[in-house]
Write a protein that holds these residues in place. Structure first.
Motif, mmCIF file in Angstrom:
data_model
loop_
_atom_site.group_PDB
_atom_site.id
_atom_site.type_symbol
_atom_site.label_atom_id
_atom_site.label_comp_id
_atom_site.label_asym_id
_atom_site.label_seq_id
_atom_site.Cartn_x
_atom_site.Cartn_y
_atom_site.Cartn_z
ATOM 1 N N GLN A 13 -6.592 1.217 -3.540
ATOM 2 C CA GLN A 13 -6.944 -0.120 -3.409
ATOM 3 C C GLN A 13 -7.178 -0.862 -4.565
ATOM 4 O O GLN A 13 -7.508 -0.218 -5.576
ATOM 5 N N ARG A 14 -7.306 -2.111 -4.679
ATOM 6 C CA ARG A 14 -7.227 -2.788 -5.830
ATOM 7 C C ARG A 14 -8.387 -2.447 -6.522
ATOM 8 O O ARG A 14 -8.636 -2.474 -7.912
ATOM 9 N N GLN A 15 -9.390 -2.448 -5.886
ATOM 10 C CA GLN A 15 -10.869 -2.365 -6.371
ATOM 11 C C GLN A 15 -10.971 -0.712 -7.079
ATOM 12 O O GLN A 15 -12.115 -0.667 -7.684
ATOM 13 N N ASP A 16 -10.182 -0.089 -6.833
ATOM 14 C CA ASP A 16 -10.604 1.374 -7.039
ATOM 15 C C ASP A 16 -10.254 1.533 -8.474
ATOM 16 O O ASP A 16 -9.670 0.764 -9.205
ATOM 17 N N GLU A 17 -11.143 2.730 -9.087
ATOM 18 C CA GLU A 17 -10.788 2.870 -10.705
ATOM 19 C C GLU A 17 -10.093 4.141 -10.687
ATOM 20 O O GLU A 17 -10.083 5.128 -9.955
ATOM 21 N N LEU A 43 -6.725 -2.756 -13.081
ATOM 22 C CA LEU A 43 -5.472 -2.789 -13.268
ATOM 23 C C LEU A 43 -4.431 -3.957 -12.748
ATOM 24 O O LEU A 43 -3.642 -4.169 -13.616
ATOM 25 N N SER A 44 -4.987 -4.518 -11.830
ATOM 26 C CA SER A 44 -4.201 -5.896 -11.443
ATOM 27 C C SER A 44 -4.942 -6.801 -10.820
ATOM 28 O O SER A 44 -5.854 -6.547 -10.010
ATOM 29 N N ASN A 45 -4.856 -7.845 -11.137
ATOM 30 C CA ASN A 45 -5.475 -8.954 -10.381
ATOM 31 C C ASN A 45 -4.814 -10.059 -9.308
ATOM 32 O O ASN A 45 -5.011 -10.762 -8.908
ATOM 33 N N ASN A 46 -3.593 -9.459 -9.284
ATOM 34 C CA ASN A 46 -2.502 -10.135 -8.499
ATOM 35 C C ASN A 46 -2.955 -9.782 -7.015
ATOM 36 O O ASN A 46 -3.415 -8.585 -6.516
ATOM 37 N N ALA A 47 -2.468 -10.609 -6.229
ATOM 38 C CA ALA A 47 -2.726 -10.132 -4.676
ATOM 39 C C ALA A 47 -1.394 -9.661 -4.258
ATOM 40 O O ALA A 47 -0.328 -9.846 -4.961
ATOM 41 N N GLY A 107 5.325 9.254 -13.104
ATOM 42 C CA GLY A 107 4.329 9.087 -12.091
ATOM 43 C C GLY A 107 4.264 7.633 -11.610
ATOM 44 O O GLY A 107 4.686 6.733 -12.143
ATOM 45 N N PHE A 108 3.978 7.218 -10.189
ATOM 46 C CA PHE A 108 3.896 6.095 -9.816
ATOM 47 C C PHE A 108 2.613 5.897 -9.246
ATOM 48 O O PHE A 108 1.659 6.841 -8.748
ATOM 49 N N ILE A 109 2.035 4.576 -9.311
ATOM 50 C CA ILE A 109 0.684 4.251 -8.521
ATOM 51 C C ILE A 109 1.030 3.101 -7.860
ATOM 52 O O ILE A 109 1.650 2.062 -8.287
ATOM 53 N N LEU A 110 0.687 2.958 -6.329
ATOM 54 C CA LEU A 110 0.867 1.877 -5.695
ATOM 55 C C LEU A 110 -0.395 1.324 -5.307
ATOM 56 O O LEU A 110 -1.384 1.994 -4.834
ATOM 57 N N ILE A 111 -0.528 0.028 -5.611
ATOM 58 C CA ILE A 111 -1.806 -0.619 -5.644
ATOM 59 C C ILE A 111 -1.566 -1.464 -4.373
ATOM 60 O O ILE A 111 -0.692 -2.440 -4.192
ATOM 61 N N LEU A 112 -2.605 -1.320 -3.397
ATOM 62 C CA LEU A 112 -2.514 -1.859 -2.108
ATOM 63 C C LEU A 112 -3.978 -2.677 -1.892
ATOM 64 O O LEU A 112 -4.881 -2.429 -2.459
ATOM 65 N N ASP A 113 -3.634 -3.796 -1.056
ATOM 66 C CA ASP A 113 -5.041 -4.740 -0.531
ATOM 67 C C ASP A 113 -5.155 -4.287 0.711
ATOM 68 O O ASP A 113 -6.064 -4.932 1.762
ATOM 69 N N THR A 114 -4.768 -3.043 1.373
ATOM 70 C CA THR A 114 -5.198 -2.636 2.710
ATOM 71 C C THR A 114 -5.478 -1.157 2.692
ATOM 72 O O THR A 114 -5.038 -0.364 1.864
ATOM 73 N N PRO A 115 -6.531 -0.603 3.433
ATOM 74 C CA PRO A 115 -6.937 0.692 3.504
ATOM 75 C C PRO A 115 -6.058 1.573 4.305
ATOM 76 O O PRO A 115 -6.187 2.691 4.399
ATOM 77 N N TYR A 116 -4.974 0.741 5.006
ATOM 78 C CA TYR A 116 -4.288 1.534 6.147
ATOM 79 C C TYR A 116 -3.001 1.933 5.540
ATOM 80 O O TYR A 116 -1.886 1.397 5.383
ATOM 81 N N PHE A 117 -3.115 3.360 5.186
ATOM 82 C CA PHE A 117 -1.772 3.850 4.458
ATOM 83 C C PHE A 117 -1.854 5.306 4.557
ATOM 84 O O PHE A 117 -3.004 6.014 4.654
ATOM 85 N N THR A 118 -0.817 5.929 4.670
ATOM 86 C CA THR A 118 -0.569 7.514 4.682
ATOM 87 C C THR A 118 0.784 7.880 4.356
ATOM 88 O O THR A 118 1.686 7.020 3.723
ATOM 89 N N GLU A 119 0.824 9.049 4.399
ATOM 90 C CA GLU A 119 2.403 9.730 4.063
ATOM 91 C C GLU A 119 3.014 10.463 5.153
ATOM 92 O O GLU A 119 2.058 11.099 5.775
ATOM 93 N N THR A 120 4.160 10.372 5.097
ATOM 94 C CA THR A 120 4.764 11.065 6.210
ATOM 95 C C THR A 120 4.816 12.548 5.854
ATOM 96 O O THR A 120 4.880 12.973 4.759
#
Lengths: 219, 782
Positions: free
Chosen positions: A74-78, A115-119, A136-149
């Motif tokens: 999430q965006r606020q994470d370090e 890392l990002s200030n964009n919405a 490697g990839f980092i996906l920055i999200l604004d939601t806490p609802y995520f998972t992996e299949t």
């Protein structure tokens, strides 16, 4: 293949919330086989997302590979890069505005903030300028609802509230615009979704040198 | 032209031409085929070179783009610092001197375009900077690629490689080279062929992008390229084409072409070499053929030359051909033949020059020798012409073997006297001898020598033969200056000597006149017979018993109008030789018959004896003509009698005796004349139907002096009487002889002592007035 301390903490948190609901999603290839490793996240369309505390997420460089391959945050994470190999890595990203570049000696760690200030969600593609094949990839999200299949392409999202959500499937190898597929659901009606891909999802390329590079073992 | 040598030569040349033509044709075909193959392979090679080159350039560009795309410096500024990015992009471009560099971001926008439109131009920011890339579908993949890229009128071979952040493609950068004259030139330099890039804008609307023509190919490129693409390749060109790629849906072709003659130049060179080689070979083989033809015909020509030699009578040289083949054999045979011809010619020549019987040089040699001698200035010599006496009689009576033996013996003895080269055997029994002197007394010595040499008789087959020669001679150069004439003169002398009964007769000029006279007599005789120039003289035969004359002999005389009286010996032989003897005998018989009639009418009964020639007996109709005369003049059988010499019977005794018998059977009396001079045998005498025998005057004229003659005459008379023949002796010239004969019972006597031959009138007057008058006697005794 992929480990997320964040997801584990989320799972502990959710049952305490009221009006909680569960969404089951199955991602299938055209041949009905399950697609594993696909990132699934939901963005509420009718209510806001609660503020959550910043977490520290580690991305290790181990055995000449990014571990994990995909990091969802999430965006606020370090984020902290940790070189667990006994040689130097030169980690960089030239993806959009999230650009960084630094060298990390053996055993050293480096934290990245803001890392990002964009919405909206953002993707950071990383590489090592020394080990060309590392990815490697980092996906920055604004939601806490995520998972992996999982193994059979199944994933379960525990959502706090019912209502409308925008569901997104993401994977860097997904051959779609922005590597994403989205659909809007109403959780009241759609609690069990089967998501069939139009094209077969290709296997994720390994982070390894395509050629035999045996001398590397010796340094 | 038709010589063997030429024919062989032409044969070889023809053969050679055929072989050469065949080989040339084969080589030409092979070369043409090879030429075509070479052209094809050259074109294929050029094509392959081009494709490889073009491909390699593509790989090169891709590899470079990939390398550049991984440059972190470039990556760092990509999408962050535009100026720095363009500099970085150009830095890389410079390394390979690319004509174009393009960068595209994730959205297919052109974030960098560095370009130059010609090799000499400076690089500059392209006009598409910031625009969307015209063909975004190029970038859907993840790998590097190469495409033809058009910018304005320029075409570029452009390779792109992805620019990645880790594994994510964040953009593409590409580098490229222009399709321009430099590229064309590079290719042209490698292949040695012309090259042109043509863009098919629409069908049949072509645009030349770039071309390169090597300096030694002065061909206008565009039109040629167009022709090639439209498949109307001119004859003088070789060409091929490749489709390089497509840009903006317009195909780009490259045409590769060259001048056929230039390409085949090396082959043409080969041709010249080949032709020169063939030419050289032809000359060498022609020369060889010439030599070979010469070699084959040389022996033949040798033979021809030798044949010509032999034809000219040159037998000295021989053909020298060492070869073992047919020609060698021929040459051998030739030499053999030459030897045989030489031997035969020598033999013929010998026969020509020598008499086969005596092996002495013959008349031909004599004439040649005389010719040589007469040409010598101041040489005086004599030619003796010798004749063996009685050769014919010897041949007739003793046979030709003895005759030949006699001739050989004479030859030998003459050679002993005089060297071989001076003694010649002319013919038959005639010899000639050259005496190196014209002195008459020396010649007289020679006569003695010759006679002495012949003294000793020849002993042959129980016979002793006396060798007697008659010789006539002429002297050179006084008598003649020509061989033929000299021989003729000697012969004349010999003939004269024979007539005159001389054994050694010198030639005298008068003899020619004599001979000429004889010649004219031949013609005159016929006239004489016809015109009664002849007349008969009569000589009585005295009957020694009665002392009266009842018989006489008619002797023919010729009163020539110019030459006067000609003796019978002179013209009777002419009559015999010229076939006039029958006419002469006829005339004599007729004349005698007339005279008998005349005298008979006068009361004189005189039997007339007429001489007939041996030639008369050879004429089968002679008895017929006798019968005619008798009946014509109504003669009693004994009116005329015939006298024949012994020798008349010799040549063909059987038929002669047969004829004489017929004559006797007609009642005509026959007598043998000149008995004792011939060689008639007693056996022959016994067979002869004669009733009278006349003893030759040579035994009679001196009978009262020679006891030998007396023995002969006495025994002859006795023998004749014993055989029932009467005997006549002739040549009585004195009374003693007459008395001796009368004493020895000789029947009749004839001679000058009684009376010389008289003309008819004179004779009858003489007779009537003489004591021998038969009529008187008849009166007296009657």
């Amino acid at each position: 293949m992929y480990k997320s301390p964040l997801l584990a903490s989320l799972a502990l948190l959710i049952p305490s919330l009221s009006n909680a609901a569960t969404l089951d999603v199955t991602v299938l290839n055209p041949d009905q086989s399950g697609v594993q490793g696909m990132i699934l996240y939901a963005e509420p369309l009718e209510h806001s997302i609660p503020d959550l505390p910043s977490q520290k997420i580690e991305i290790a460089q181990k055995d000449r590979a990014f571990a994990p391959y995909i990091t969802v945050m999430q965006r606020q994470d370090e984020v902290e890069f940790s070189n667990q190999d006994d040689f130097t890595h030169h980690i960089y990203s030239i993806s959009g505005e999230n650009r960084f570049s630094f060298k990390l000696r053996s055993g050293q760690s480096k934290a990245l903030e803001g890392l990002s200030n964009n919405a909206g969600s953002e993707t950071i593609a990383m590489g090592c300028n020394i080990h060309d094949w590392m990815s490697g990839f980092i996906l920055i999200l604004d939601t806490p609802y995520f998972t992996e299949t999982g193994k059979n392409g199944q994933a379960t999202l525990k959502l706090q509230q019912t209502g409308k959500y925008r569901l997104t499937l993401w994977h860097p190898q997904l051959k779609t615009t922005d590597n994403r597929l989205t659909k809007t659901i109403n959780l009241a009606n759609d609690q069990n979704i089967t998501w069939s891909l139009a094209n077969r999802f290709e296997v994720v390329p390994p982070q390894a040198d395509e050629e035999d590079f045996e001398f590397l073992d010796k340094y | 032209m038709g010589s063997l040598k030429t024919k062989i030569f032409i044969f070889f040349v023809t053969l050679l031409m055929v072989v050469q033509a065949t080989s040339l044709w084969t080589v030409y075909n092979a070369n043409t085929k090879q030429g075509e193959e070479q052209i094809q392979s050259r074109l294929n090679a050029a094509k392959s070179v081009f494709e490889t080159q073009y491909q390699q350039r593509s790989y090169y560009l891709q590899a470079f783009a990939e390398t550049a795309a991984k440059d972190f410096g470039l990556k760092e500024v990509f999408g962050a610092d535009q100026r720095s990015f363009l500099i970085a992009l150009n830095n890389h471009r410079k390394r390979i001197d690319a004509d174009i560099a393009v960068a595209v971001d994730q959205n297919q926008s052109i974030v960098g375009q560095l370009i130059r439109r010609s090799p000499n131009e400076k690089i500059s920011l392209g006009p598409d900077q910031g625009n969307s890339f015209p063909t975004p579908d190029w970038f859907t993949g993840e790998k590097a690629f190469t495409h033809l890229y058009q910018q304005g009128q320029q075409l570029y071979q452009l390779s792109f490689a992805p620019l990645k952040s880790g594994q994510q493609i964040v953009g593409w950068i590409g580098y490229g080279y222009q399709i321009n004259a430099v590229l064309a030139q590079t290719f042209a330099d490698i292949t040695g062929l012309s090259i042109e890039f043509m863009l098919e804008q629409t069908s049949d609307n072509w645009r030349s992008i770039a071309a390169a023509i090597p300096s030694n190919y002065p061909l206008a490129p565009s039109q040629q390229g167009l022709n090639i693409l439209q498949n109307t390749i001119p004859e003088n060109l070789i060409a091929t084409q490749i489709k390089v790629g497509v840009v903006s849906e317009q195909p780009l072709h490259v045409t590769i072409f060259g001048s056929r003659s230039n390409l085949l130049e090396t082959l043409q060179d080969n041709w010249w070499h080949l032709l020169a080689l063939e030419g050289g070979m032809v000359s060498i083989v022609l020369f060889a053929a010439y030599l070979l033809a010469g070699g084959i015909t040389r022996p033949v020509r040798k033979l021809v030359r030798q044949a010509q030699f032999i034809a000219r009578g040159n037998y000295e040289s021989s053909v020298d051909i060492v070869e073992k083949n047919e020609l060698g054999q021929l040459a051998n045979e030739f030499n053999q033949m030459q030897k045989a011809v030489l031997v035969r010619e020598q033999k013929i020549s010998h026969q020509l020059k020598f008499n086969s019987l005596t092996n002495l040089p013959n008349r031909y040699s004599l004439l040649q020798t005389l010719d040589d001698k007469l040409k010598e200035q101041g040489s005086a010599f004599s030619l003796l012409h010798l004749d063996i006496r009685r050769t014919r009689t010897v041949n007739d009576t003793l046979g030709y073997q003895i005759g030949d033996l006699m001739i050989q013996e004479v030859g030998k003895r003459l050679v002993r006297l005089n060297a071989n080269s001076q003694t010649f055997h002319l013919d038959g029994d005639e010899f000639a001898m050259i005496i190196e002197s014209a002195n008459l007394s020396e010649l007289a010595n020679w006569q003695t020598k010759i006679e002495e040499a012949m003294d000793e008789p020849l002993c042959g087959e129980d016979t002793l033969l006396h060798l007697q020669l008659q010789i006539g001679f002429a002297r050179a150069p006084d008598d003649a200056k020509d061989p033929q004439q000299l021989l003729q003169k000697a012969d004349t002398a010999l003939s004269h000597g024979k007539r005159e009964q001389r054994n050694f007769q010198q030639y005298l000029t008068e003899m020619d006149a004599d001979a000429n006279r004889r010649l004219s007599l031949v013609n005159d005789l016929k006239i004489a017979i016809e015109q009664n120039q002849l007349c008969l003289f009569y000589q009585p035969k005295l009957d020694l018993n009665s002392g009266k004359i009842h018989h006489l002999e008619a002797l023919v005389r010729w009163q020539h109008p110019l030459q006067g009286m000609i003796p019978p010996d002179a013209f009777i032989s002419i009559a015999e030789q010229t076939g006039q003897i029958d006419a002469l005998s006829n005339w004599v018989l007729n004349e005698a018959a007339c005279q008998y009639r005349t005298w008979s009418n006068q009361g004189l009964d005189l039997s007339i004896a007429v001489n007939i020639s041996a030639d008369n007996l050879k004429n089968q109709r002679f008895t017929e003509s006798l019968r005619k005369i008798w009946s014509q003049h109504q003669l009693p059988a004994n009116a005329l009698s015939l006298e024949v010499t012994e020798s008349a019977v010799v040549s063909d005794p059987e038929s002669a005796i047969h004829m004489l018998c017929e004559i006797r059977d007609q009642g005509i009396k026959l007598s043998i004349d000149d008995y004792g001079t011939g060689y008639s045998s007693l056996a022959q005498l016994k067979q002869m139907p004669v009733s009278e025998l006349k003893i030759d005057r040579s035994f009679v004229d001196k009978v009262h002096l020679s006891s030998d003659d007396q023995i002969i005459v006495r025994s002859t008379i006795r023998m004749a009487h014993d055989m029932g023949l009467s005997v006549v002796a002739e040549g009585i010239e004195d009374k003693d002889t007459l008395l001796w004969l009368q004493e020895h019972d000789c029947d009749l006597a004839q001679g000058y002592f009684i009376s010389r031959p008289l003309p008819a009138d004179e004779f009858s007057q003489w007779l009537l007035s003489s004591d021998f008058n038969p009529t008187q006697l008849r009166v007296l005794h009657g």
